[in-house]
Design an enzyme around this catalytic site. Structure first.
Site, PDB file in Angstrom:
ATOM      1  N   LYS A  80       5.880  -0.014  11.865  1.00 31.30           N
ATOM      2  CA  LYS A  80       5.327  -1.309  12.255  1.00 31.30           C
ATOM      3  C   LYS A  80       3.801  -1.234  12.311  1.00 31.30           C
ATOM      4  O   LYS A  80       3.218  -0.181  12.575  1.00 31.30           O
ATOM      5  CB  LYS A  80       5.875  -1.732  13.622  1.00 31.30           C
ATOM      6  N   ASP A  81       3.173  -2.381  12.078  1.00 31.55           N
ATOM      7  CA  ASP A  81       1.712  -2.475  12.056  1.00 31.55           C
ATOM      8  C   ASP A  81       1.109  -2.066  13.396  1.00 31.55           C
ATOM      9  O   ASP A  81       1.687  -2.313  14.456  1.00 31.55           O
ATOM     10  CB  ASP A  81       1.280  -3.901  11.744  1.00 31.55           C
ATOM     11  N   ALA A  82      -0.081  -1.465  13.331  1.00 29.73           N
ATOM     12  CA  ALA A  82      -0.802  -1.127  14.554  1.00 29.73           C
ATOM     13  C   ALA A  82      -1.520  -2.352  15.116  1.00 29.73           C
ATOM     14  O   ALA A  82      -1.488  -2.588  16.326  1.00 29.73           O
ATOM     15  CB  ALA A  82      -1.803  -0.002  14.286  1.00 29.73           C
ATOM     16  N   ARG A  83      -2.137  -3.144  14.248  1.00 29.75           N
ATOM     17  CA  ARG A  83      -2.908  -4.318  14.697  1.00 29.75           C
ATOM     18  C   ARG A  83      -1.970  -5.499  14.896  1.00 29.75           C
ATOM     19  O   ARG A  83      -2.041  -6.514  14.207  1.00 29.75           O
ATOM     20  CB  ARG A  83      -3.988  -4.654  13.678  1.00 29.75           C
ATOM     21  N   ARG A 130      -5.158 -12.249  12.305  1.00 33.90           N
ATOM     22  CA  ARG A 130      -5.303 -11.171  13.283  1.00 33.90           C
ATOM     23  C   ARG A 130      -6.598 -11.280  14.072  1.00 33.90           C
ATOM     24  O   ARG A 130      -7.235 -10.253  14.372  1.00 33.90           O
ATOM     25  CB  ARG A 130      -5.202  -9.801  12.608  1.00 33.90           C
TER      26      ARG A 130
END
Length: 341
Positions: free
Chosen positions: A76-79, A18
């Site tokens: 779902k993921d934020a990052r 990320r």
């Protein structure tokens, strides 16, 4: 809690995840498409650095509907850069013009109308495309060895660390709420269940850790899950059922305790009882508490299939793509490769 690696005999490739939101891409795969009629408008939304709860709040504000009128199949993921389906009750396609594209909302596609609201779990899984930077020099040799084991035996179906919050202690709050009705009643049901689910997942991860070297072995007393539909049955003849596990048709499971979840027998049952006993609990006490709290519980597979696997290495940058079923965490794949928690 220490969660051992299935591929502990192989070195980790390390690396950085990320670095950019685009390094973590998730595409939700629909379980079905809208039928073409009904009160719910189904749309597919692409987003960046925007969590699913924040997306729901934004849609509610911009479109002028209550959050309860908005349905999603998964969080779902934020990052990350993610795509998922959303249902909107009483919203016309024209009203979607109010939702402007920007750095967070990347795309909006109208799919059609449907009779029912989109509900949690109503998707066929997720496809991931991940980039790991600065991996070790031995990655080219190690990646195929690790992924071969994960494809053949399955990915350990640990709950990801996000379930326990930043402090890693959400399960302790869940344990306290389980026996404190007054405190439970001061919380909304969704908040209450978040902590209680964290308590369930804490026990499950411990049970999986103790079965890890046999996560693809069927034992007498297991509740085995049929991977095609999630139905479970009690194993009486492990030798007879093992070939089905070898073909990934069935898998052993652990309990997410509740008022109606069945506890295992035999050696699997001994493991389940030993785990909860360390917290001073019994199957009876947890079942009774779950009845008071109003949740049923279920069985969860100890492993999950890894499909559609592809990878490429350019210098020290590994690009990895694969699919997982609903409820499975990409971090479970990454931790086996990187050997980091």
């Amino acid at each position: 809690m220490i969660m051992p690696f299935l591929t502990a005999s192989l070195p980790g490739i390390g690396g950085q995840m990320r670095t950019l939101p685009e390094d973590f891409k998730v595409e939700e795969r629909p379980l079905y498409l809208p039928c073409g009629e009904g009160e719910h408008l189904y749309v597919k939304i692409g987003k960046r650095l925007l969590s699913t709860p924040d997306l729901v709040l934004r849609l509610s504000s911009v479109l002028g509907v209550k959050a309860q009128a908005i349905g999603v199949a998964g969080l779902k993921d934020a990052r990350a850069v993610t795509t998922q389906m959303v249902s909107l009750l009483g919203v016309t396609p024209e009203r979607l013009d109010r939702l402007k594209l920007d750095e967070q909302v990347l795309s909006v596609e109208v799919l059609g109308r449907h009779r029912n609201r989109l509900r949690p779990g109503h998707h066929a899984g997720n496809h991931f495309r991940l980039v790991i930077r600065d991996v070790a020099m031995h990655a080219r040799e190690t990646v195929p060895l690790v992924t071969d084991i994960l494809v053949r035996r399955g990915v350990p179906n640990y709950f990801g660390p996000q379930r326990q919050g930043r402090s890693g202690q959400n399960y302790q709050t869940g344990a306290e709420l389980l026996v404190d009705p007054a405190r439970r009643n001061r919380l909304s049901r969704s908040k209450r269940m978040w902590y209680l689910n964290a308590y369930q997942s804490h026990f499950f991860n411990d049970m999986l850790a103790r079965r890890l070297d046999r996560l693809d072995r069927i034992l007498v007393g297991d509740w085995a899950m049929k991977m095609e539909n999630g139905a479970c049955f009690l194993v009486e003849d492990a030798v007879k059922e093992q070939p089905r596990a070898d073909r990934f048709e069935i898998s052993p499971t652990g309990i997410l305790f509740g008022s109606r979840a069945s506890w295992a027998g035999g050696e699997p049952g001994e493991i389940e009882r030993a785990v909860i006993a360390e917290s001073g609990a019994t199957p009876e006490s947890l079942t009774d508490a779950a009845k008071a709290c109003g949740f049923r519980g279920e069985r969860r597979s100890f492993r999950t299939p890894l499909t559609d696997l592809e990878w490429a290495l350019e210098g020290s940058v590994l690009t990895l793509s694969f699919s997982l079923p609903p409820g499975a965490y990409a971090t479970s794949v990454l931790r086996e490769l990187m050997k980091e928690n």
